[in-house]
Design a protein around this motif. Sequence first.
Motif, PDB file in Angstrom:
ATOM      1  N   THR A 100       1.966  -9.029  -6.724  1.00 42.48           N
ATOM      2  CA  THR A 100       2.893  -8.236  -5.900  1.00 42.48           C
ATOM      3  C   THR A 100       2.209  -7.410  -4.822  1.00 42.48           C
ATOM      4  O   THR A 100       2.761  -7.218  -3.731  1.00 42.48           O
ATOM      5  CB  THR A 100       3.705  -7.274  -6.783  1.00 42.48           C
ATOM      6  N   THR A 158       3.091  -7.122  -0.568  1.00 46.29           N
ATOM      7  CA  THR A 158       3.471  -5.867   0.075  1.00 46.29           C
ATOM      8  C   THR A 158       2.489  -5.495   1.175  1.00 46.29           C
ATOM      9  O   THR A 158       2.893  -5.040   2.254  1.00 46.29           O
ATOM     10  CB  THR A 158       3.526  -4.735  -0.969  1.00 46.29           C
ATOM     11  N   ILE A 192      10.322  -8.113  -4.711  1.00 44.21           N
ATOM     12  CA  ILE A 192       9.494  -7.300  -5.599  1.00 44.21           C
ATOM     13  C   ILE A 192      10.213  -6.948  -6.904  1.00 44.21           C
ATOM     14  O   ILE A 192       9.640  -7.083  -7.999  1.00 44.21           O
ATOM     15  CB  ILE A 192       9.039  -6.006  -4.884  1.00 44.21           C
TER      16      ILE A 192
END
Length: 470
Positions: free
Chosen positions: A265, A269, A305
């Motif tokens: 993740t 981002t 997410i």
Amino acid sequence: MDAKTAMTKDNVVTKTIHGVKWNYISVIVTSIFQLIHTAIISRLLDPAAFGLLAMANIVLRFGVYFSRMGIGPALIQKPEVSDEDIRAGFTLSVGLGVIFSLIIILAAPLARFLFDSREVIPVIRVYALTMLINGFSIVAISLLRRRFRFRELFISELVSYFLGSIVVGISMAYLGWGVWSLVYASITQGLVLTIMAYLFSKHSLRLLFSRQVFRPLLSFGSRVSVISFIEYLNYNLDTIFIGRFLGVSLLGLYSRAYQLVYLPTGKITTSISSVLLSSFSEIQRTIWKVKKAYLLSIELLGLVIFPLTFSISGAAREIVLVILGDNWIDSIQFLRIIAVSISFILLDNINGVLLEAMGWLSAKIKLVIGRLILLSITLKFLFRYELYGISFAVLITSIICYICDSYIANKRLGQKKKEVFIIHSKIIVSGIVCLFCTRLISWISYQMNVNLFVTLSLEIIVGIFVIIYC
């Protein structure tokens, strides 16, 4: 708009799209290598080794923010960069790298007062070499990013990771080097990345000592460093508490659980945030465009997410046992809590990027300091419950801070409350659905004694289905 201006804008758009493409390729390929590395290295080393490295990382990252002094971002942000700027930036980055590496090496014995561990001292001293190496690579990497040469940067990062973590790290771990396999893997990775980045950028290596050239680089970079340092305290306070009071083994369990979530993740981002910073900065004077881009960013990132992290929370048992192995079974419960926390932390990055791009740095500093105070308070009250308490302290802080940061961002932009509520409701519902489905699959599979790989595969399919249809 004349033809020259139009061509310039088209060129920037093309370069941006090209950069995003290589960023995402980098995320996918690097994540695969990291997953392979994590699965193997976690079976070769015990939690204490990762705990020692996590302690050393805290000390080194403390010095990193001062040794870098935001020189990289300053070179990227500067409208025009001359050969003198490059030489001055290289001089500063190397000089600061040498100074702070020596400071860390000499001050390493003080770490035993922070962590109550003598074993970490030699690890810190050797690991400090990575700070020195990074001083030589900052300018080269920054120039590649400034020139949108993400393909070359991707190749450099991939080769360095493969040679460092896969070849050196796993080989040394197999031969019984313990925590030193992780340390020398990082040093090798840094050396290879420095050499390859320089070969691609080929900037001047001549040193330049000029206060006049130093001043603008340090003026911008120092403010970036201050904010980054406060954020560093925010996101490492839990690790410091665990290392100081609970020991290296529990810190190893906690840090591995954190990395399991951050592995797939965090890079997503980071890639999106780097693009958004440029986008928000470009359109900052057209507020309605910023409002639209901000909400769209929150929605798109949130709908990736939240299902992903909530699925990891629901499938924690299978993920730990399949990827890390039986030795890490105690990290399952912490992983469930940490996964939910990281969803709010990562989505909150959009708020931070917006405040920085719009020049609302004073508001960002206040929010970052507020988070640090809140985290300190929650840790104080919940620390008695050890890792569970610390995990919940981070979760509570992350949720409250995201709500506050979003409120400030939307208020400054003048967003409609109903529209903001609808978007966040959709994001949270998608995460809860994934959490419920994966937990249900996990529970049924456990009762029926279904193979772990089969169970994890079903959980992945469910997660992908929710992401696609949300």
